[in-house]
Design a protein around this motif. Structure first.
Motif, PDB file in Angstrom:
ATOM      1  N   PRO A 251       0.825  -1.205   0.000  1.00  0.00           N
ATOM      2  CA  PRO A 251       0.000   0.000   0.000  1.00  0.00           C
ATOM      3  C   PRO A 251       0.858   1.254   0.000  1.00  0.00           C
ATOM      4  CG  PRO A 251       0.066  -0.980   2.197  1.00  0.00           C
ATOM      5  CD  PRO A 251       0.761  -1.950   1.271  1.00  0.00           C
ATOM      6  N   HIS A 252       0.252   2.340  -0.466  1.00  0.00           N
ATOM      7  CA  HIS A 252       0.958   3.620  -0.466  1.00  0.00           C
ATOM      8  C   HIS A 252       1.211   4.064   0.967  1.00  0.00           C
ATOM      9  CE1 HIS A 252       2.182   7.639  -1.423  1.00  0.00           C
ATOM     10  NE2 HIS A 252       1.154   8.159  -0.784  1.00  0.00           N
ATOM     11  N   VAL A 253       2.447   4.463   1.248  1.00  0.00           N
ATOM     12  CA  VAL A 253       2.841   4.890   2.592  1.00  0.00           C
ATOM     13  C   VAL A 253       3.280   6.345   2.517  1.00  0.00           C
ATOM     14  CG1 VAL A 253       4.373   4.493   4.546  1.00  0.00           C
ATOM     15  CG2 VAL A 253       3.558   2.555   3.177  1.00  0.00           C
ATOM     16  N   PRO A 254       2.393   7.296   2.854  1.00  0.00           N
ATOM     17  CA  PRO A 254       2.777   8.708   2.764  1.00  0.00           C
ATOM     18  C   PRO A 254       3.776   9.136   3.828  1.00  0.00           C
ATOM     19  CG  PRO A 254       0.549   8.485   3.623  1.00  0.00           C
ATOM     20  CD  PRO A 254       0.975   7.119   3.210  1.00  0.00           C
ATOM     21  N   TYR A 255       3.721   8.512   5.020  1.00  0.00           N
ATOM     22  CA  TYR A 255       4.634   8.892   6.100  1.00  0.00           C
ATOM     23  C   TYR A 255       5.111   7.616   6.786  1.00  0.00           C
ATOM     24  CZ  TYR A 255       2.540  13.466   5.363  1.00  0.00           C
ATOM     25  OH  TYR A 255       2.107  14.631   4.795  1.00  0.00           O
ATOM     26  N   ARG A 256       6.385   7.648   7.203  1.00  0.00           N
ATOM     27  CA  ARG A 256       7.001   6.445   7.757  1.00  0.00           C
ATOM     28  C   ARG A 256       8.147   6.861   8.662  1.00  0.00           C
ATOM     29  NH1 ARG A 256      10.966   2.608   5.645  1.00  0.00           N
ATOM     30  NH2 ARG A 256      10.401   0.452   6.126  1.00  0.00           N
ATOM     31  N   ALA A 257       8.284   6.183   9.786  1.00  0.00           N
ATOM     32  CA  ALA A 257       9.392   6.434  10.707  1.00  0.00           C
ATOM     33  C   ALA A 257       9.990   5.099  11.113  1.00  0.00           C
ATOM     34  CB  ALA A 257       8.919   7.210  11.940  1.00  0.00           C
ATOM     35  N   SER A 258      11.323   5.064  11.263  1.00  0.00           N
ATOM     36  CA  SER A 258      12.029   3.833  11.603  1.00  0.00           C
ATOM     37  C   SER A 258      12.990   4.091  12.751  1.00  0.00           C
ATOM     38  CB  SER A 258      12.792   3.284  10.393  1.00  0.00           C
ATOM     39  OG  SER A 258      11.917   2.983   9.328  1.00  0.00           O
ATOM     40  N   LEU A 259      13.285   3.018  13.468  1.00  0.00           N
ATOM     41  CA  LEU A 259      14.214   3.098  14.590  1.00  0.00           C
ATOM     42  C   LEU A 259      14.947   1.763  14.675  1.00  0.00           C
ATOM     43  CD1 LEU A 259      15.103   4.976  16.917  1.00  0.00           C
ATOM     44  CD2 LEU A 259      13.372   3.888  18.347  1.00  0.00           C
ATOM     45  N   ALA A 260      16.274   1.807  14.677  1.00  0.00           N
ATOM     46  CA  ALA A 260      17.102   0.601  14.762  1.00  0.00           C
ATOM     47  C   ALA A 260      17.848   0.594  16.091  1.00  0.00           C
ATOM     48  CB  ALA A 260      18.092   0.542  13.592  1.00  0.00           C
ATOM     49  N   PHE A 261      18.236  -0.612  16.544  1.00  0.00           N
ATOM     50  CA  PHE A 261      18.864  -0.783  17.851  1.00  0.00           C
ATOM     51  C   PHE A 261      20.166  -1.558  17.679  1.00  0.00           C
ATOM     52  CE2 PHE A 261      14.228  -1.337  18.103  1.00  0.00           C
ATOM     53  CZ  PHE A 261      13.905  -0.113  18.657  1.00  0.00           C
ATOM     54  N   SER A 262      21.154  -1.200  18.481  1.00  0.00           N
ATOM     55  CA  SER A 262      22.433  -1.904  18.430  1.00  0.00           C
ATOM     56  C   SER A 262      22.305  -3.318  18.974  1.00  0.00           C
ATOM     57  CB  SER A 262      23.487  -1.127  19.226  1.00  0.00           C
ATOM     58  OG  SER A 262      23.059  -0.934  20.577  1.00  0.00           O
ATOM     59  N   GLU A 263      21.390  -3.528  19.916  1.00  0.00           N
ATOM     60  CA  GLU A 263      21.137  -4.853  20.468  1.00  0.00           C
ATOM     61  C   GLU A 263      19.640  -5.126  20.409  1.00  0.00           C
ATOM     62  OE1 GLU A 263      22.673  -5.311  24.355  1.00  0.00           O
ATOM     63  OE2 GLU A 263      24.760  -4.891  23.795  1.00  0.00           O
ATOM     64  N   GLY A 264      19.290  -6.382  20.190  1.00  0.00           N
ATOM     65  CA  GLY A 264      17.890  -6.747  20.056  1.00  0.00           C
ATOM     66  C   GLY A 264      17.108  -6.538  21.346  1.00  0.00           C
ATOM     67  N   LEU A 265      15.880  -6.032  21.212  1.00  0.00           N
ATOM     68  CA  LEU A 265      15.001  -5.837  22.366  1.00  0.00           C
ATOM     69  C   LEU A 265      14.188  -7.107  22.597  1.00  0.00           C
ATOM     70  CD1 LEU A 265      13.614  -2.269  21.576  1.00  0.00           C
ATOM     71  CD2 LEU A 265      15.717  -2.893  22.780  1.00  0.00           C
ATOM     72  N   THR A 266      14.185  -7.575  23.825  1.00  0.00           N
ATOM     73  CA  THR A 266      13.444  -8.796  24.158  1.00  0.00           C
ATOM     74  C   THR A 266      12.337  -8.558  25.174  1.00  0.00           C
ATOM     75  OG1 THR A 266      15.113  -9.333  25.839  1.00  0.00           O
ATOM     76  CG2 THR A 266      15.411 -10.274  23.635  1.00  0.00           C
ATOM     77  N   ARG A 267      12.402  -7.474  25.925  1.00  0.00           N
ATOM     78  CA  ARG A 267      11.398  -7.199  26.956  1.00  0.00           C
ATOM     79  C   ARG A 267      10.307  -6.296  26.399  1.00  0.00           C
ATOM     80  NH1 ARG A 267      13.949  -5.318  32.494  1.00  0.00           N
ATOM     81  NH2 ARG A 267      11.715  -5.486  32.974  1.00  0.00           N
ATOM     82  N   SER A 268       9.074  -6.580  26.785  1.00  0.00           N
ATOM     83  CA  SER A 268       7.935  -5.800  26.299  1.00  0.00           C
ATOM     84  C   SER A 268       8.038  -4.339  26.717  1.00  0.00           C
ATOM     85  CB  SER A 268       6.624  -6.407  26.817  1.00  0.00           C
ATOM     86  OG  SER A 268       6.465  -7.725  26.351  1.00  0.00           O
ATOM     87  N   ALA A 269       8.555  -4.087  27.911  1.00  0.00           N
ATOM     88  CA  ALA A 269       8.665  -2.703  28.383  1.00  0.00           C
ATOM     89  C   ALA A 269       9.598  -1.893  27.475  1.00  0.00           C
ATOM     90  CB  ALA A 269       9.174  -2.681  29.825  1.00  0.00           C
ATOM     91  N   HIS A 270      10.674  -2.519  27.013  1.00  0.00           N
ATOM     92  CA  HIS A 270      11.605  -1.806  26.131  1.00  0.00           C
ATOM     93  C   HIS A 270      10.974  -1.571  24.765  1.00  0.00           C
ATOM     94  CE1 HIS A 270      15.135  -3.582  28.689  1.00  0.00           C
ATOM     95  NE2 HIS A 270      14.478  -2.615  29.314  1.00  0.00           N
ATOM     96  N   ILE A 271      10.219  -2.541  24.281  1.00  0.00           N
ATOM     97  CA  ILE A 271       9.552  -2.371  22.987  1.00  0.00           C
ATOM     98  C   ILE A 271       8.515  -1.254  23.071  1.00  0.00           C
ATOM     99  CG2 ILE A 271       8.098  -3.507  21.275  1.00  0.00           C
ATOM    100  CD1 ILE A 271       9.439  -6.129  22.034  1.00  0.00           C
ATOM    101  N   GLU A 272       7.786  -1.195  24.176  1.00  0.00           N
ATOM    102  CA  GLU A 272       6.785  -0.132  24.347  1.00  0.00           C
ATOM    103  C   GLU A 272       7.442   1.231  24.431  1.00  0.00           C
ATOM    104  OE1 GLU A 272       4.491  -1.142  27.734  1.00  0.00           O
ATOM    105  OE2 GLU A 272       3.580  -2.927  26.818  1.00  0.00           O
ATOM    106  N   GLU A 273       8.580   1.329  25.086  1.00  0.00           N
ATOM    107  CA  GLU A 273       9.289   2.614  25.168  1.00  0.00           C
ATOM    108  C   GLU A 273       9.775   3.040  23.784  1.00  0.00           C
ATOM    109  OE1 GLU A 273      10.728   6.083  26.599  1.00  0.00           O
ATOM    110  OE2 GLU A 273       9.490   4.607  27.661  1.00  0.00           O
ATOM    111  N   ALA A 274      10.283   2.077  23.002  1.00  0.00           N
ATOM    112  CA  ALA A 274      10.703   2.392  21.639  1.00  0.00           C
ATOM    113  C   ALA A 274       9.517   2.816  20.788  1.00  0.00           C
ATOM    114  CB  ALA A 274      11.406   1.189  21.025  1.00  0.00           C
ATOM    115  N   LEU A 275       8.363   2.207  21.032  1.00  0.00           N
ATOM    116  CA  LEU A 275       7.153   2.565  20.299  1.00  0.00           C
ATOM    117  C   LEU A 275       6.746   4.005  20.596  1.00  0.00           C
ATOM    118  CD1 LEU A 275       4.778   1.785  18.501  1.00  0.00           C
ATOM    119  CD2 LEU A 275       3.680   0.773  20.498  1.00  0.00           C
TER     120      LEU A 275
END
Length: 533
Positions: A251-275
């Motif tokens: 689908p057409h994506v007019p706006y998009r944001a990305s975020l990469a991490f040096s180490e993989g996130l495994t805890r839900s709290a960290h994923i929510e903070e990144a979100l």
């Protein structure tokens, strides 16, 4: 000539057999499967024939197209597996989706050297600076694929054809070709590098045209007459004289944001903070552009190459970062312990699949606008938690028939132009009440239910009616309110006379007589349509 676009052609020369080995590794975790001579085969002329091989089988002298019986004679310890073309395609599509962490424009390459696709195309125009340049991007891409157990070669060029040729026939496994040098780079490559079929390649070689450069400057009419227009078209695509866009089924994506991490996130709290952070970045752009998100997609890229997707929607356009991130946090909470992060989440992407323009609005002194926003956000949370088809809102329709005057639509559809007519609809209803028409109940039955009625005169109001085996003696009655049928609708539709009645115990009902005595051939029938609170 194309000079602005930059295309990455990724080639996986041992894709089918290495995909099988990767699947075997997953099944045997945490133990590692030892490498063995391994081949894939499918029925062919004369029996089962080899379609793919790994490095050990290649070293043993096994080649594609060979009979399985001959291959096992050369290598008695050969491990044989059935070829799975459909599984290979789906796996390649998933891998192309994982490459979306580098650019949204990725697709499985339909032009493989063999019978099956074995590559991926990426349009990295304007994306390479996020990864340190084009060479750094393809180096990281190749390193990660090698971590998945896949052999990979990659080339960057301004045309898809040149990148494809250099990835498969170039001397180096990683190559970045400057714009405008496609002709020199392709000159010494075989004609098969132009993505021609075997018949065209063999025919050109018989004519002495063995290199792509041998076609430069040659008259096209004789070649086209003998081999068709494909040879000239492929040459023009590779040199950039004919456009060849990458068109993934996205689908057409007019706006998009990305975020990469040096180490993989495994805890839900960290994923929510990144979100929260990525939602804030996206909403900052939306607010600057005066746009609001209506439908969003969250992509979680795992270290092992898998991609998890989640979608959420809003009833009205919004660029409230806390609200948008909360919609996805609730989805993650619903999954709970079943959410598999694998070895960790290495990157996340939040994309707007649909947006609406936002107009500046002044909040009132009594904070009415804030209360309306709170209600809409509450509806959004319910809709995303329970399902878009389970939270509905009413939309007015241009009909005087009560059961067709409104329709239930998903709340996430938003405020449609018809819904903005509720104020006019209410004013019209109040005007009819003040003008002598009877008010209608707020609560209607799901469908009118038939009742038995006794009336003093045929066209008069009811005196007694029986509904659900209970008789009701009418103390007062008002009416009738006549509603004529809609002439443009097909089927049997008759005039209705509605009455507002109250029984001796004070209960009030809304009845109507369907049909007229002096017009309809069939006798009128009575129905109960609603109950007054």
């Amino acid at each position: 000539m194309e000079g602005k676009r930059r295309i990455v052609a990724l080639w996986l020369p041992h894709w089918p057999i290495e995909r099988l080995g990767r699947d075997l590794e997953r099944q045997a975790r945490p133990l590692r499967v030892p490498e063995k001579p391994r081949v894939l085969a499918r029925p062919g002329p004369g029996g089962m024939r080899i379609t793919a091989r790994n490095r050990l089988a290649q070293a043993a002298g096994i080649h594609p197209g060979q009979l399985v019986s001959d291959a096992t004679a050369l290598c008695p310890g050969l491990e044989l597996h059935a070829a799975d073309s459909e599984g290979d395609r789906k796996g390649l599509d998933r891998l192309a989706s994982w490459c979306g962490r580098y650019t949204p424009w990725t697709t499985a390459d339909p032009d493989g050297i063999g019978e099956e696709p074995d590559g991926i195309l990426l349009d990295i125009t304007g994306c390479d600076h996020l990864f340190g340049g084009e060479m750094a991007l393809i180096a990281e891409l190749r390193r990660r694929l090698q971590g998945f157990g896949l052999t990979a070669r990659a080339a960057v060029s301004s045309t898809t054809g040149a990148a494809w040729a250099l990835a498969r026939f170039g001397e180096r496994p990683l190559l970045v070709l400057p714009a405008g040098e496609e002709a020199d780079a392709l000159r010494s490559l075989p004609v098969a590098a132009l993505r021609l079929d075997d018949a065209a390649v063999n025919g050109l070689i018989r004519l002495g045209l063995k290199k792509a450069g041998d076609l430069y400057g040659k008259p096209r009419a004789p070649i086209t007459a003998r081999f068709g227009p494909g040879v000239a078209r492929r040459l023009d695509e590779a040199l950039g004289f004919e456009p060849e866009p990458i068109s993934p089924d996205l689908p057409h994506v007019p706006y998009r944001a990305s975020l990469a991490f040096s180490e993989g996130l495994t805890r839900s709290a960290h994923i929510e903070e990144a979100l929260k952070r990525i939602a804030a970045d996206l909403c900052e752009v939306l607010e600057r552009e005066r746009q609001g998100a209506r439908r969003l997609e969250l992509q979680l890229f795992r270290v092992d190459g898998e991609v998890t997707r989640m979608q959420a929607g809003t009833g009205i356009a919004s660029h409230d970062a806390s609200h948008l991130s909360r919609l996805f946090r609730e989805k993650l909470a619903q999954i709970g312990d079943d959410f598999d992060t694998g070895f960790g989440i290495e990157a996340i992407t939040l994309a707007c699949l649909a947006v609406d323009p936002l107009r500046p609005e002044q909040e009132t002194l009594d904070n009415e606008r804030t209360r309306a926003q709170d209600l809409e956000q509450f509806v959004d949370r319910l809709s995303n938690r329970l399902g878009a088809g389970r939270v509905m809102r009413l939309e007015p329709r241009a009909s005087h028939i009560p059961e067709r005057a409104v329709a239930a639509v998903p709340a996430l559809r938003g405020i449609t132009p018809a819904m903005r007519g509720w104020t006019a609809h209410a004013k019209e209803h109040m005007a009819s009440v003040l003008g002598g028409s009877l008010p209608r109940p707020l609560r209607l039955l799901s469908s009118p239910e038939p009742v038995d009625v006794i009336a003093e005169v045929p066209e008069g109001p009811p005196r007694v009616f029986r509904w659900r085996r209970i008789a009701h003696q009418i103390a007062r009655a008002e009416g009738p309110e006549r509603i004529a049928p809609e002439w443009w609708r097909e089927g049997k539709h008759r005039t209705r006379d509605y009455y507002r009645v109250e029984d001796v115990e004070g209960r009030r009902f809304w009845l109507y007589r369907d049909g007229l005595y002096h017009r309809d051939n069939e006798g009128p029938r009575w129905y109960l349509h609603g109950v007054f609170e």
